[in-house]
Design a protein around this motif. Sequence first.
Motif, PDB file in Angstrom:
ATOM      1  N   GLU A 133       0.831  -1.203   0.000  1.00 53.42           N
ATOM      2  CA  GLU A 133       0.000   0.000   0.000  1.00 53.42           C
ATOM      3  C   GLU A 133       0.866   1.254   0.000  1.00 53.42           C
ATOM      4  O   GLU A 133       0.621   2.206  -0.744  1.00 53.42           O
ATOM      5  CB  GLU A 133      -0.924   0.042   1.225  1.00 53.42           C
ATOM      6  CG  GLU A 133      -2.056  -0.949   1.211  1.00 53.42           C
ATOM      7  CD  GLU A 133      -1.622  -2.296   1.737  1.00 53.42           C
ATOM      8  OE1 GLU A 133      -0.498  -2.375   2.269  1.00 53.42           O
ATOM      9  OE2 GLU A 133      -2.385  -3.259   1.619  1.00 53.42           O
ATOM     10  N   ARG A 134       1.892   1.245   0.843  1.00 57.39           N
ATOM     11  CA  ARG A 134       2.719   2.446   0.941  1.00 57.39           C
ATOM     12  C   ARG A 134       3.515   2.649  -0.344  1.00 57.39           C
ATOM     13  O   ARG A 134       3.729   3.784  -0.783  1.00 57.39           O
ATOM     14  CB  ARG A 134       3.673   2.369   2.146  1.00 57.39           C
ATOM     15  CG  ARG A 134       4.261   3.723   2.491  1.00 57.39           C
ATOM     16  CD  ARG A 134       3.190   4.727   2.865  1.00 57.39           C
ATOM     17  NE  ARG A 134       3.377   6.015   2.179  1.00 57.39           N
ATOM     18  CZ  ARG A 134       2.476   7.000   2.145  1.00 57.39           C
ATOM     19  NH1 ARG A 134       1.314   6.854   2.740  1.00 57.39           N
ATOM     20  NH2 ARG A 134       2.735   8.117   1.511  1.00 57.39           N
ATOM     21  N   ARG A 170      -4.220  11.288  -7.153  1.00 59.31           N
ATOM     22  CA  ARG A 170      -4.191  11.686  -5.745  1.00 59.31           C
ATOM     23  C   ARG A 170      -5.146  10.829  -4.917  1.00 59.31           C
ATOM     24  O   ARG A 170      -4.823  10.398  -3.817  1.00 59.31           O
ATOM     25  CB  ARG A 170      -4.544  13.165  -5.607  1.00 59.31           C
ATOM     26  CG  ARG A 170      -4.614  13.626  -4.158  1.00 59.31           C
ATOM     27  CD  ARG A 170      -3.304  13.548  -3.461  1.00 59.31           C
ATOM     28  NE  ARG A 170      -2.329  14.477  -4.012  1.00 59.31           N
ATOM     29  CZ  ARG A 170      -1.137  14.728  -3.475  1.00 59.31           C
ATOM     30  NH1 ARG A 170      -0.768  14.081  -2.393  1.00 59.31           N
ATOM     31  NH2 ARG A 170      -0.319  15.580  -4.039  1.00 59.31           N
ATOM     32  N   ALA A 171      -6.340  10.591  -5.471  1.00 59.89           N
ATOM     33  CA  ALA A 171      -7.305   9.750  -4.758  1.00 59.89           C
ATOM     34  C   ALA A 171      -6.712   8.369  -4.488  1.00 59.89           C
ATOM     35  O   ALA A 171      -6.877   7.811  -3.397  1.00 59.89           O
ATOM     36  CB  ALA A 171      -8.596   9.632  -5.560  1.00 59.89           C
ATOM     37  N   TRP A 172      -5.996   7.829  -5.447  1.00 64.10           N
ATOM     38  CA  TRP A 172      -5.389   6.507  -5.286  1.00 64.10           C
ATOM     39  C   TRP A 172      -4.336   6.502  -4.179  1.00 64.10           C
ATOM     40  O   TRP A 172      -4.239   5.552  -3.395  1.00 64.10           O
ATOM     41  CB  TRP A 172      -4.788   6.051  -6.615  1.00 64.10           C
ATOM     42  CG  TRP A 172      -4.062   4.749  -6.602  1.00 64.10           C
ATOM     43  CD1 TRP A 172      -2.750   4.544  -6.927  1.00 64.10           C
ATOM     44  CD2 TRP A 172      -4.594   3.448  -6.271  1.00 64.10           C
ATOM     45  NE1 TRP A 172      -2.432   3.202  -6.817  1.00 64.10           N
ATOM     46  CE2 TRP A 172      -3.541   2.509  -6.417  1.00 64.10           C
ATOM     47  CE3 TRP A 172      -5.845   2.985  -5.868  1.00 64.10           C
ATOM     48  CZ2 TRP A 172      -3.705   1.140  -6.188  1.00 64.10           C
ATOM     49  CZ3 TRP A 172      -6.006   1.627  -5.638  1.00 64.10           C
ATOM     50  CH2 TRP A 172      -4.947   0.719  -5.785  1.00 64.10           C
ATOM     51  N   THR A 173      -3.551   7.597  -4.079  1.00 69.44           N
ATOM     52  CA  THR A 173      -2.554   7.626  -3.006  1.00 69.44           C
ATOM     53  C   THR A 173      -3.245   7.600  -1.641  1.00 69.44           C
ATOM     54  O   THR A 173      -2.734   7.012  -0.689  1.00 69.44           O
ATOM     55  CB  THR A 173      -1.652   8.882  -3.068  1.00 69.44           C
ATOM     56  OG1 THR A 173      -2.457  10.050  -2.874  1.00 69.44           O
ATOM     57  CG2 THR A 173      -0.934   8.983  -4.396  1.00 69.44           C
ATOM     58  N   LEU A 174      -4.426   8.214  -1.568  1.00 67.63           N
ATOM     59  CA  LEU A 174      -5.137   8.250  -0.287  1.00 67.63           C
ATOM     60  C   LEU A 174      -5.873   6.934  -0.023  1.00 67.63           C
ATOM     61  O   LEU A 174      -5.995   6.521   1.138  1.00 67.63           O
ATOM     62  CB  LEU A 174      -6.103   9.432  -0.278  1.00 67.63           C
ATOM     63  CG  LEU A 174      -5.343  10.761  -0.230  1.00 67.63           C
ATOM     64  CD1 LEU A 174      -6.197  11.897  -0.761  1.00 67.63           C
ATOM     65  CD2 LEU A 174      -4.893  11.057   1.195  1.00 67.63           C
ATOM     66  N   VAL A 175      -6.354   6.290  -1.084  1.00 62.63           N
ATOM     67  CA  VAL A 175      -6.953   4.957  -0.913  1.00 62.63           C
ATOM     68  C   VAL A 175      -5.924   4.023  -0.283  1.00 62.63           C
ATOM     69  O   VAL A 175      -6.254   3.145   0.517  1.00 62.63           O
ATOM     70  CB  VAL A 175      -7.454   4.410  -2.276  1.00 62.63           C
ATOM     71  CG1 VAL A 175      -7.719   2.921  -2.204  1.00 62.63           C
ATOM     72  CG2 VAL A 175      -8.701   5.152  -2.707  1.00 62.63           C
ATOM     73  N   ASN A 176      -4.648   4.245  -0.630  1.00 62.94           N
ATOM     74  CA  ASN A 176      -3.583   3.396  -0.106  1.00 62.94           C
ATOM     75  C   ASN A 176      -2.980   3.911   1.195  1.00 62.94           C
ATOM     76  O   ASN A 176      -2.031   3.323   1.712  1.00 62.94           O
ATOM     77  CB  ASN A 176      -2.469   3.271  -1.150  1.00 62.94           C
ATOM     78  CG  ASN A 176      -2.843   2.296  -2.232  1.00 62.94           C
ATOM     79  OD1 ASN A 176      -2.897   1.095  -2.014  1.00 62.94           O
ATOM     80  ND2 ASN A 176      -3.153   2.819  -3.397  1.00 62.94           N
TER      81      ASN A 176
END
Lengths: 240, 109, 113
Positions: A133-134, A170-176
């Motif tokens: 995830e990170r 950006r949304a994907w970075t926050l999903v992860n």
Amino acid sequence: MLSVDVWRGTREGRFQAFQVPRRENQTVLDVVTEIQREQDPTLAYRFACRVGMCGSCAMVVNGRPRWTCRTRVSEVADDGHLRLEPLRNLTVVKDLAVEMTQFFDKWRDAKGFFEPGPTPGTDFATVSPATPERQAADAGIECIGCGVCYSACDVVAWDKDYLGPAALNRAWTLVNDVRDAGNDARLAAISGDSGCVACHTHMSCTKFCPKAIAPTYAIAGLKRAVLSRALRSRTSRGRT
Amino acid sequence: MSAALFVAQRLSAVVLALAVAIHLGTILYAVRGGLTAGDILGRTHGNIWLAGFYTAFVIAVAIHAPIGLRNIVREWTAWRGTTLDVLMALFALALLSLGVRAVTAVFVA
Amino acid sequence: MMRASHRQPGFAAALAHRLSGLALAIFLPLHFLALATALNGADALEAFLAVTRNPFVKASELGIVVALAIHMTLGLRVLAIELLDFRERTLAALSACVACAFAVGLVFLLNAG
């Protein structure tokens, strides 16, 4: 001498031709700056850091969206000719400067901001950089919102509501982001008609991103999240 | 709503990947030396497995194609909204009914 | 001058995928109608097939076979990127898809010609 055609006007306008002396190690930003300072002070353009950190100088150079401060003239003006236009898919304020509001509104609409939730932790969260995830988040967090991907995207041109590669990345970075508590709302926000499902993997965003981010794969991740969320909710509904 | 459309399109795509591979292979084989009605109907008449396969094929196509067309219309024309959705649903029904009719035709003929 | 985003292999792939899908969506109802002539008996279907045995129709059939093959291969590429997190060299993948589709077309031409 360089012959430089620069867009003047707003949506309506024309190209104005300038002659600029060629200099060693010249960047396209140097050229635009010289035109504005020495030849036509009415030319409007943006820049800030001039060293490839802020993304303010993004515009379309000989048809490709890029940062002018990181584009050497020797790299792009093979026949001594430059054509400078504002970024696509955004309202032109004047000449080479565009209105970025819509770009950042979509960032907000995609819930591209951290949501701590009702009970944020009282101490630092322990997040190992080696977790998948990170790593997925790290692959996309260097985005500085320059708008190059948004300018390059055909689906943004075809669908005014399409959230676009930067907002979705950006949304994907926050999903992860394992600390984030807002993923239900976020996945709902990006799964509409103009969300991640509208991406058709043209991959221009990935091709042109000056930070070597790959929004295409972030969007693919969002699509997988949408799929598994839909299938999970169907099976849990089946159980009750 | 369109998360559901996306899911439906991708799932039907997986079904179609298999069905199309089989169908293409069959057609490439069957057209050797020309194809007559007798050749086709000889294989399909009374063949419940083939009828089942092609019915599944028809259902997957009836889901998959209209959703793709909807995307094309929404992105390349100014048309969007409920009337478009209704029209695409009707196209899906048309494909379904014509397809089942065709499967029935070669099953009973 | 074609814009830079249209010169990307990913765009060519998406365009080919879309146009082949459009062609198939138009073809399919006609295909179903053609097969359904068998409801009037095998002779009805045979009569229809006789009409289609001309070079123009044969060429269109080849076109549809290639369209189907390319729509499938390019669709598999999309599914691989989206579901399997496949990260490919786009031009190489596109070339492979087109090559497979033309191979299918060639086999069809050899078998049906």
